[in-house]
Design an enzyme around this catalytic site. Structure first.
Site, PDB file in Angstrom:
ATOM      1  N   LYS A 109      -0.423   2.275   9.116  1.00  0.00           N
ATOM      2  CA  LYS A 109      -1.558   1.763   8.341  1.00  0.00           C
ATOM      3  C   LYS A 109      -1.507   0.236   8.276  1.00  0.00           C
ATOM      4  CE  LYS A 109      -1.867   0.766   4.177  1.00  0.00           C
ATOM      5  NZ  LYS A 109      -1.697   0.638   2.734  1.00  0.00           N
ATOM      6  N   ASP A 121      -5.870   4.489   4.428  1.00  0.00           N
ATOM      7  CA  ASP A 121      -5.094   4.418   3.178  1.00  0.00           C
ATOM      8  C   ASP A 121      -5.537   5.567   2.274  1.00  0.00           C
ATOM      9  OD1 ASP A 121      -7.523   3.749   2.138  1.00  0.00           O
ATOM     10  OD2 ASP A 121      -6.862   1.895   1.188  1.00  0.00           O
TER      11      ASP A 121
END
Ligand code: SF4
Length: 208
Positions: A118, A136
């Site tokens: 991420k 996320d």
């Protein structure tokens, strides 16, 4: 217009200024801020980095801090032991493997110690203008609820979003979904009655 286009058009209308709320001046500052932002608000991260970056905003400066010293700067962001370790590992890797500059390709970013998928995606998209969708907690939740990309893991949702969203829109879509998750589609009590996407939403259809 297909469902995904309708959703992105509406989100773009709602949040024309959607962009990262993290304050940074260089790719390295962004990398550190993104590591700190896990399970922490952007406002808190910005307060912490304002002080930290006064003396330590390059990998070379950062590695002069001990783990304990860095923890002292960042403890209010939570998970400070892991975050300090990740920042120091990534900084050492940047110094040893990339001459002190944050690498600009997704593949290289993902090799950095302490840098998860991420974080690599966010830095690639935001600092280098690359096409990537960072999943996320907000992107994960909103995508599953809307039914545009369903999956049990961030990787599965990332893959699903990459299939339905045109590549040039990946980074923008990431910010739009985050903003909708923060403002309307809350984790505990999504504000469905005031959500303008409810006519397109799988979760609403199943729970209304
Ligand atoms: S209708 Fe509810 S669940 Fe669906 S996107 Fe809007 S707030 Fe989220």
């Amino acid at each position: 217009m297909d469902k995904i286009s309708e959703i992105l058009t509406e989100l773009d209308r709602l949040y024309p200024d959607a962009r990262p709320a993290l304050v940074y001046r260089t790719p390295y500052e962004l990398l550190v801020a993104v590591i700190l932002s896990a399970q922490c608000t952007d406002e808190r991260v910005n307060k912490v980095t304002k002080v930290l970056f006064e003396g330590y905003n390059t990998p070379a400066a950062m590695v002069t801090l001990s783990q304990e010293q860095l923890e002292g700067y960042i403890f209010s962001c939570g998970f400070y032991r892991n975050k300090a370790a990740h920042i120091l590992s990534a900084s050492r890797d940047i110094l040893e493997k990339f001459g002190g500059e944050v690498p600009s390709t997704l593949e290289e970013l993902r090799t950095l110690a302490g840098v998860g998928r991420k974080t690599a995606n966010v830095v690639y998209a935001v600092a280098f203008g690359g096409n990537a969708i960072a999943v996320d907690t907000h992107v994960f939740r909103v995508s599953n609820r809307l039914g545009i990309a369903e999956g049990k893991t961030p990787e599965a949702v990332e893959e699903g979003l990459m299939k339905v969203i045109p590549e040039a829109m990946w980074s923008k879509a990431h910010h739009l979904l985050i903003w909708h998750g923060r403002r309307v589609c809350h984790s505990q009590r999504p504000a469905c009655s005031e959500c303008t996407l409810k006519g397109l939403c799988k979760y609403y259809e199943e729970h209304k």
